[in-house]
Write a protein that holds these residues in place. Structure first.
Motif, PDB file in Angstrom:
ATOM      1  N   ALA A  92      89.613  60.771   4.528  1.00  0.00           N
ATOM      2  CA  ALA A  92      90.451  61.863   4.063  1.00  0.00           C
ATOM      3  C   ALA A  92      90.326  63.061   4.998  1.00  0.00           C
ATOM      4  O   ALA A  92      91.327  63.623   5.446  1.00  0.00           O
ATOM      5  N   PHE A  93      89.101  63.437   5.327  1.00  0.00           N
ATOM      6  CA  PHE A  93      88.922  64.617   6.155  1.00  0.00           C
ATOM      7  C   PHE A  93      89.198  64.329   7.625  1.00  0.00           C
ATOM      8  O   PHE A  93      89.683  65.206   8.349  1.00  0.00           O
ATOM      9  N   ALA A  94      88.913  63.132   8.081  1.00  0.00           N
ATOM     10  CA  ALA A  94      89.215  62.801   9.472  1.00  0.00           C
ATOM     11  C   ALA A  94      90.721  62.847   9.704  1.00  0.00           C
ATOM     12  O   ALA A  94      91.193  63.375  10.709  1.00  0.00           O
ATOM     13  N   GLY A 123      86.593  53.947  13.955  1.00  0.00           N
ATOM     14  CA  GLY A 123      85.309  54.611  13.807  1.00  0.00           C
ATOM     15  C   GLY A 123      85.038  55.042  12.387  1.00  0.00           C
ATOM     16  O   GLY A 123      83.972  54.779  11.829  1.00  0.00           O
ATOM     17  N   VAL A 124      86.008  55.661  11.789  1.00  0.00           N
ATOM     18  CA  VAL A 124      85.750  56.400  10.554  1.00  0.00           C
ATOM     19  C   VAL A 124      85.820  55.524   9.303  1.00  0.00           C
ATOM     20  O   VAL A 124      85.159  55.777   8.313  1.00  0.00           O
ATOM     21  N   MET A 169      92.704  65.383  11.992  1.00  0.00           N
ATOM     22  CA  MET A 169      93.584  64.848  13.016  1.00  0.00           C
ATOM     23  C   MET A 169      94.937  65.555  12.976  1.00  0.00           C
ATOM     24  O   MET A 169      95.512  65.893  14.002  1.00  0.00           O
ATOM     25  N   HIS A 190      86.024  59.592   1.389  1.00  0.00           N
ATOM     26  CA  HIS A 190      86.314  60.973   1.731  1.00  0.00           C
ATOM     27  C   HIS A 190      86.201  61.255   3.224  1.00  0.00           C
ATOM     28  O   HIS A 190      86.727  62.220   3.713  1.00  0.00           O
ATOM     29  N   TYR A 191      85.496  60.404   3.966  1.00  0.00           N
ATOM     30  CA  TYR A 191      85.423  60.618   5.400  1.00  0.00           C
ATOM     31  C   TYR A 191      86.796  60.432   6.030  1.00  0.00           C
ATOM     32  O   TYR A 191      87.220  61.213   6.861  1.00  0.00           O
ATOM     33  N   VAL A 195      91.432  56.104  15.454  1.00  0.00           N
ATOM     34  CA  VAL A 195      90.690  56.946  14.500  1.00  0.00           C
ATOM     35  C   VAL A 195      90.008  56.077  13.445  1.00  0.00           C
ATOM     36  O   VAL A 195      88.838  56.247  13.134  1.00  0.00           O
ATOM     37  N   ARG A 225      84.593  52.858   8.406  1.00  0.00           N
ATOM     38  CA  ARG A 225      83.410  52.168   7.886  1.00  0.00           C
ATOM     39  C   ARG A 225      82.712  53.025   6.840  1.00  0.00           C
ATOM     40  O   ARG A 225      81.880  52.557   6.089  1.00  0.00           O
ATOM     41  N   LEU A 226      83.067  54.313   6.818  1.00  0.00           N
ATOM     42  CA  LEU A 226      82.416  55.217   5.883  1.00  0.00           C
ATOM     43  C   LEU A 226      83.167  55.260   4.574  1.00  0.00           C
ATOM     44  O   LEU A 226      84.217  54.668   4.411  1.00  0.00           O
ATOM     45  N   ARG A 227      82.648  56.041   3.629  1.00  0.00           N
ATOM     46  CA  ARG A 227      83.286  56.131   2.327  1.00  0.00           C
ATOM     47  C   ARG A 227      84.606  56.868   2.392  1.00  0.00           C
ATOM     48  O   ARG A 227      84.911  57.564   3.344  1.00  0.00           O
TER      49      ARG A 227
END
Lengths: 229, 284, 312
Positions: free
Chosen positions: C105-107, C95-96, C111, C102-103, C92, C98-100
């Protein structure tokens, strides 16, 4: 301009201004004045606190100590072409007059005709010079008595700068607009303004008529140096 | 295949709820850069209030009052959240949404709530669909149109956009950026409340339904980088329809999983895109 | 150092003096501390927030439970728990992350929702009823049957977590991470491979949670999706924030303080005359208010705040 204003409107008086960011002191006991219809320059190296002075004048920052007195309306042209990139040029201008419910962009178009041509363009798509013009126009929308311009020339082509300077001078001469000009380009600032302050590390280290400062060895070496002409 | 139109309508109706929650997130994020975790709680508050108000008020008025309460709750959340920086504000809003559980259980109990919506059903294709789904769609689309007009045509809307676009310049020209942030939170509260009010007649709501709502709303909003209301609407509808189709043709138990899986894939895809584009600010 | 040795000695001696119920609290607090230390590192050092940390706890628990139910030696199940949880996090996170913030947090929240729903519907995992008949943990021929033995197992597990975490914090990458939490740009500019470190911390935090989950499975002998609600993930965030992000002691102190507080609140809420909803209302209110109050008025958490007081 509005009739209810006094004769000495358009003056700035800063006394013993102190601004701190947490433990760091950005400005230490800074005093300066801008008289009616006067053009005053504030020069100094990067990080001296020049922008902090204007940000305090326009109310973006609060003074930690000392007083800032502005008579009349002050408008602030911030450093670095700070436009609203998502909005059109026209909307950018209107927002400039929003605080005083001034919506008519005609007077600004009359001063800066290029903005009339660009009115429907999104500000974010304009060139650097055009954006700076939008920022100046937006400030003029509030029909200010004092214009505080932070780094007019930074990153702009000399021709563009000359054009903006011409507009400023014209506003000063025809409408009695007082100007506080913050510039890294000290030569430009001293040429344009009659009086100047030199700010270093948060303190005023020299002040006086522009010609005197330009003739001063230390100022000349620090800010006009390296240019042999 | 003739069930398809029915699935589409129920999917669009559910998707409208996600889109409204998502657009509340967008309204707040654009102006304040805060990801408001309490956005789902606004929907719960709206739904619960409507259930209570409708025992005394007629339809229309009861729902409106509930949305108004949600807007006020949004404003209060904003006042607390904006006392800190955007990154910590996510945690603050998380705390507030857990605190909201306490209030909700205290006031309304922990059992699912619902109230009557638009009665009756219509036949679409071979399927009977509750008329209320059409009402949900019929209210949501004009609300999005109205929001678009508000942000692009009105002075306040433009001032909000200005704060989103360049908060420093907004301060320079005398816009009270903090107050605009509060306003954004109130709008977010109203949009969340509207989502709750619209969806509850067809889907019961419990106090902890906010988690599903916020995750789906975030999934809808993420397609547009949390900044574009129109893309959020499309994202919400896509999510709703996907869920309805999974439930209709596959296994209803997995409808949320598929949608959430989709969200993770979209995020990873966006991550990969950003990687190739470099770390630029997202377009607004 | 003195404080550390004292804490180790006291916590080692403590189980001997505890009764059955108190031992249970000791075990739960220790398990929560293992998870929270990882989350605290992730939030404080890597500047990321996970709202699904309980899912790694669940993955560890189910890994250990399923393996041992199907005849694998329990100790192998326990070892597999952190590995599987870390593997999930790596997939998980790759991929995720690399983003800021909150991404992630929600991913992670998404999950966990997916995981709970999948667990509830999978007969191989016992479905909504859960996984029953998990054997006690045994090493060689020695079986851990008493609660006090699990208390010491948790003590050892937390010690392992703290040693690993301590080494990470002290390592060169760890120092880079701290820079990362304050300024990503600065960290990247000084040559810190931002993405890789973030992923490493995220994976490690999942491994800690997975290990705790593994112990939990053997301790309880039963697992259900209901044991790992989203609220549990939020509880870990509360513990990490209250204790102080990015400090190892903060993770432990936060977890222990919250477990004890919740225990006390439960006693209060279930006392005669209290309404039936009192326990949930009280715990929601306390979690919520603690998060808000600590972030707004004590943003560094209690441990750094106490340390700061000592110095001045």
């Amino acid at each position: 301009m509005s009739g209810a204003r006094g004769a000495d409107d358009g003056t700035v008086e800063v006394r013993d201004l102190v601004v701190r960011y947490g433990p760091a002191t950005a400005l230490d006991q800074v005093s300066l004045t801008v008289g009616p219809a006067e053009m005053v320059a504030l020069i100094g190296p990067n990080g001296a606190g020049k922008s902090t002075v204007v940000n305090t004048l326009s109310g973006v920052l609060k003074p930690s100590a000392g007083t800032v007195a502005v008579r009349g309306r002050l408008a602030h042209v911030p450093e670095g072409r700070q436009v609203f990139g998502d909005l059109t040029v026209e909307d950018n201008l209107r927002l400039g007059g929003r605080r005083y419910k001034l919506r008519d962009t005609g007077p600004v178009h009359a001063i800066l005709p290029r903005l009339a041509e660009l009115r429907h363009r999104r500000a974010g798509t304009l060139s650097g010079g055009e954006q700076q013009m939008v920022a100046v126009g937006r400030a003029l929308m509030s029909r200010p008595d004092v214009l505080a311009v932070d780094e007019l020339s930074l990153g702009l082509a000399p021709l563009v700068v000359a054009d903006l300077v011409r507009h400023l001078r014209e506003l000063n001469e025809t409408r009695g607009l007082a100007v506080l000009l913050i510039e890294q380009n000290a030569r430009l600032a001293l040429d344009l303004c009659s009086r100047a302050y030199v700010l270093e590390a948060g303190r005023i280290v020299a002040e006086g008529p522009s010609e005197e400062l330009a003739a001063d060895d230390r100022v000349s070496a620090a800010y006009l140096g390296g240019v042999h002409d | 295949m003739t069930d398809l139109p029915g699935y589409l309508v129920t999917g669009l109706g559910t998707g409208c709820g996600y889109a409204l929650v998502g657009s509340g997130l967008v309204a707040v994020y654009r102006v304040t850069r805060v990801v408001n975790f309490a956005q789902g709680a606004f929907a719960v508050v709206g739904a619960m209030c409507a259930a209570s108000f409708l025992t005394a008020l007629p339809h229309g008025l009861g729902e409106l009052a509930a949305v108004a309460v949600a807007a006020v709750v949004g404003l209060l959340v904003g006042m607390v959240a904006l006392a800190t920086d955007p990154r910590s504000a996510l945690i603050v809003t998380l705390g507030l949404s857990v605190f909201a559980y306490a209030v909700e259980v205290l006031v309304w109990g922990d059992q699912p709530r619902s109230f009557a919506g638009l009665p009756g059903a219509v036949t679409i294709g071979d399927a009977r669909v509750q008329s209320h789904y059409l009402l949900v769609i019929g209210v949501t689309l004009p609300v999005f149109a109205g929001m678009a007009l508000f942000f692009t045509r009105t002075g306040t809307g433009k001032a909000l956009t200005a704060c989103a676009s360049n908060p420093y310049a907004a301060k320079v020209i005398g816009i009270d950026v903090r107050r605009m942030g509060w306003l954004a939170f109130a709008i977010g509260g109203a949009l969340g409340g509207l989502a709750g009010v619209l969806v509850t007649p067809v889907q019961q709501i419990t106090f902890d339904a906010d988690v599903t709502l916020i995750v789906n709303g975030f999934a809808a909003a993420i397609l547009g980088g949390l900044t574009r209301p129109a893309v959020t609407l499309a994202g919400g509808l896509l999510l709703g329809v996907t869920q309805a189709l999974v439930a209709g043709y596959g296994n209803a138990a997995h409808q949320t999983d598929v949608a959430l899986g989709l969200m993770i894939v979209v995020m990873i895809w966006r991550a990969a895109q950003r990687q190739t584009r470099g770390p630029v600010e997202e377009p607004v | 150092m003195k404080v550390l040795i004292a804490a180790a000695v006291v916590t080692l001696a403590l189980p001997v003096f505890l009764d059955g119920k108190q031992l249970g609290i000791y075990v739960l607090a220790g398990l929560a501390a293992m998870v929270t230390v990882g989350l605290s590192l992730l939030m404080g050092q890597a500047g990321q927030i996970s709202l699904g940390q309980a899912s790694f706890y669940a993955i560890g628990a189910y890994t250990a439970g399923l393996l041992s139910v199907h005849g694998t030696a329990p100790v192998l199940g326990l070892l597999a728990a952190p590995v599987v949880a870390a593997a999930f996090a790596a997939v998980v996170g790759a991929g995720v992350l690399r983003l800021r913030g909150h991404y992630l947090a929600f991913a992670t929240l998404a999950m966990q929702l997916i995981l709970l729903s999948v667990l509830a519907q999978s007969t191989w995992a016992g479905g909504a009823i859960g996984l029953q008949g998990i054997p006690r943990l045994s090493v060689g021929g020695f079986e851990l049957a008493e609660d006090i033995q699990y208390a010491y197992l948790v003590w050892a597990g937390l010690a392992v977590v703290l040693v690993v975490a301590h080494n990470l914090v002290r390592s060169r990458p760890g120092r880079g991470l701290r820079a990362l939490a304050t300024s990503e740009v600065a960290a990247a500019a000084s040559g810190v491979p931002v993405g890789r470190y973030r992923l490493a911390v995220f994976t490690l935090s999942a491994a800690f949670a997975g290990l705790a989950g593994g112990i939990y499975a053997f301790y309880l002998g039963y697992l259900g999706p209901g044991s790992f609600p989203v609220l549990l993930s939020i509880e870990y965030v509360v513990m990490a924030v209250v204790g102080g992000l990015g400090t190892l002691a903060g993770g432990v102190v936060g977890a222990v303080a919250i477990v004890l507080l919740v225990q006390a609140l439960n006693e209060l809420a279930t006392s005669p005359g209290m309404p039936s909803y009192a326990p949930s209302v009280l715990s929601y209110a306390v979690y919520g208010l603690l998060l808000v109050v600590v972030v707004l008025w004590l943003p560094r958490g209690i441990v750094p705040a106490l340390r700061g007081k000592e110095r001045t």
